[in-house]
Design an enzyme around this catalytic site. Structure first.
Site, PDB file in Angstrom:
ATOM      1  N   GLU A 183       0.829  -1.206   0.000  1.00 19.97           N
ATOM      2  CA  GLU A 183       0.000   0.000   0.000  1.00 19.97           C
ATOM      3  C   GLU A 183       0.867   1.262   0.000  1.00 19.97           C
ATOM      4  OE1 GLU A 183       0.523  -2.168   2.289  1.00 19.97           O
ATOM      5  OE2 GLU A 183       0.045  -1.504   4.318  1.00 19.97           O
ATOM      6  N   SER A 233       8.469  -8.333   5.757  1.00 18.93           N
ATOM      7  CA  SER A 233       9.156  -8.472   7.046  1.00 18.93           C
ATOM      8  C   SER A 233       8.962  -9.877   7.613  1.00 18.93           C
ATOM      9  CB  SER A 233       8.606  -7.439   8.023  1.00 18.93           C
ATOM     10  OG  SER A 233       7.230  -7.665   8.201  1.00 18.93           O
ATOM     11  N   CYS A 288      16.729  -6.103   1.484  1.00 19.44           N
ATOM     12  CA  CYS A 288      16.902  -7.256   2.367  1.00 19.44           C
ATOM     13  C   CYS A 288      18.296  -7.845   2.251  1.00 19.44           C
ATOM     14  CB  CYS A 288      15.860  -8.309   2.031  1.00 19.44           C
ATOM     15  SG  CYS A 288      16.069  -8.930   0.368  1.00 19.44           S
TER      16      CYS A 288
END
Ligand code: NAD
Length: 492
Positions: A183, A233, A288
């Site tokens: 989003e 996450s 990441c």
């Protein structure tokens, strides 16, 4: 040349269902650029009903798409590649605006996505669906079949690249694909979906459903969705994995990371200084695979000086982009404040930087280097997801590996050294899915696949490469006997 519509703010974004853009039925949400705080557009969150409509269209479209020969499906993906290449500047600009990374970084993300797309284009040539005569007159063969309707949930940090890890492979294999973008960065999905439509992808085969937690939960629970790919996450990856698996779905959920770089005194000074600095500052540390902990073995101050020098010279707005939003800037700044109050030395302080001209309302931080971080402390263990590196001083490679091995994540670990023996030891003993030697961001190029281990990945397999083909398809085994005169064998 196929030219996609140019992005102009303010933009109204909807869901892509059955080949049309339809507004979501939930609450409105604005998209703000992290670069300058400018209003880029708005969209409505989707409800479970919106998701159900997308899944129904996908299910309806599956029969025809899965029956389309692999070579024809591949042709659509070839067209998609041409359109992306022709429009790479515009797509990179949209990623830059909504995510805040620099244009070259945005472009590199699209290029990596194209690399995975090129892998998908090669499936037609590599997947020969082996067949063997297993006894006289009897043959066994594999038939690769798509799963049906599958879904992918993506994070904010690579709005084009991460969906491209899965979308081309899943679609080429004949699935219908539901994409739930972050989003925080929903705009790129519009251009990707338009490019696929222009490429000839039949309506309903791809759906884009905007939204947040409600849509994700709906995806995990929907009985007609057969597989879920998730990238985000660790906290959410674990939740999605557990929920999707509990409803019998195949799930592969990639999570966060705390990547360790091991710096040895024999490392080449310039190469290491650059590699380490660029690893933690690239994409403002929001990747990441970014370096997060530097395990400095023995006397390496001459190399750390180079890291500081290069990071200090990294200009925000030029070589380094913005952080995703002001709440992330606040969270990271507070963590640096806490580190300082606990006695950690701030070798390079990126708090409260002077924003690039005209971007004063953006979300900016400069590179930060913390020295003397204690193993086991918050700054050594928690993913900060910003342009910050924590230096932990150690006396030996064994001590460095012990710290690296005790971290719960497992995406990347790199060693900087001139010694092949030390490099081999790290390659063998690091607990990470992707290991580098003298490389700050050891992302494998395709066809070597991408995925971590431990708390950086839940589920079996890899998100790209050959293993991903098995995730997005089933291998049916067919055994046939047409020579009716042949004898029965011991298995018959
Ligand atoms: P996030 O986990 O907050 O969000 C990822 C997706 O999950 C988004 O689409 C979001 O809408 C949805 N989501 C968020 N909270 C949810 C909840 N409670 N329930 C259900 N869905 C929820 O991650 P992010 O902030 O967008 O991205 C950054 C994170 O992603 C970092 O931890 C980073 O390391 C990780 N990441 C990992 C990889 C990898 O390959 N391992 C790649 C890119 C990013």
């Amino acid at each position: 040349m196929k030219t996609l519509e140019k992005f102009e703010a303010p933009f109204k974004l909807g869901n892509f269902i059955g080949g049309s853009w339809i507004p979501g039925s939930g609450t409105a949400c604005t998209v703000i650029s992290p670069l300058d705080g400018n209003f880029l557009g708005e969209f409505h969150f989707s409800t479970n009903e919106d998701l159900k409509a997308a899944v129904a269209k996908a299910k309806e479209s599956f029969g025809a798409w899965s029956a389309t020969p692999l070579k024809e499906r591949t042709q659509v993906m070839f067209n998609f590649r041409d359109i992306l290449k022709d429009n790479i500047d515009e797509i990179s600009r949209i990623v830059h605006l909504e995510n805040g990374k620099t244009i070259p970084e945005a472009r590199a993300g699209v290029m990596k996505g194209l690399e995975v797309l090129e892998f998908a284009l090669s499936i037609q040539n590599m997947d020969s669906q082996a067949k063997m005569e297993v006894s006289r007159g009897v043959s066994c063969e594999y038939i690769r079949e798509p799963l049906g309707v599958v879904a992918s949930i993506t994070p904010f940090n690579f709005p084009a690249m991460v969906p491209m890890w899965t979308m081309p492979i899943a679609l080429t294999l004949g699935n219908c694909y539901i994409w739930k973008p972050s989003e925080k960065t929903p705009l790129t999905s519009y251009w990707m979906a338009c490019a696929l439509k222009e490429a000839g992808l039949p309506d309903g085969v791809l759906s884009v459903v905007q939204g947040g937690k409600e849509v994700v939960e709906g995806i995990c629970e929907h009985p007609d969705i057969k597989a879920v790919g998730f990238v985000g996450s660790t906290k959410v990856a674990k939740l999605v994995y557990a929920k999707a698996a509990s409803t019998g779905k195949r799930a592969l959920c990639l999570g966060g990371a705390k990547n360790h770089l091991i710096l040895l005194p024999d490392a080449e000074v310039k190469l290491s200084g650059m590699g380490i600095a660029d690893s933690f500052t690239g994409c403002a540390g929001q990747r990441c695979m970014a370096a997060s902990v530097l395990l400095a073995v023995g006397d390496v101050d001459h190399i750390i000086e180079k890291v500081v020098e290069r990071a200090r010279a990294t200009k925000i707005g030029e070589q380094m982009g913005a952080v995703i939003d002001s709440s992330s800037v606040e969270r990271i700044t507070k963590a640096i404040d806490r580190a300082e109050s606990e006695g950690v030395k701030v070798l390079l302080d990126g708090r409260n930087p002077v924003a690039p001209k005209g971007c004063e309302k953006g979300s900016w931080l400069s590179p930060t280097i913390l020295d003397g971080v204690k193993p086991g402390s918050e700054f050594a263990c928690d993913e900060l997801f910003g342009p910050v590196i924590s230096i932990i001083r150690v006396n030996s490679l064994s001590e460095a590996l012990e710290i690296e091995n005790s971290n719960p994540y497992g995406n990347a670990c790199s060693v900087f050294t001139s010694s092949g023996i030390f490099a081999q030891r790290v390659a063998k003993e690091a607990r990470a899915g992707m290991v580098g030697v003298n490389i700050g961001v050891p992302v494998p190029r395709e066809p070597f696949s991408f995925a971590g281990i431990n708390d950086s990945k839940f589920g079996a397999g890899e998100i790209t490469g050959e293993a991903s083909m098995d995730f997005w398809s089933n291998l049916k085994k067919l055994t046939t006997k047409w020579e009716l005169q042949s004898d029965n064998n011991w298995m018959s």
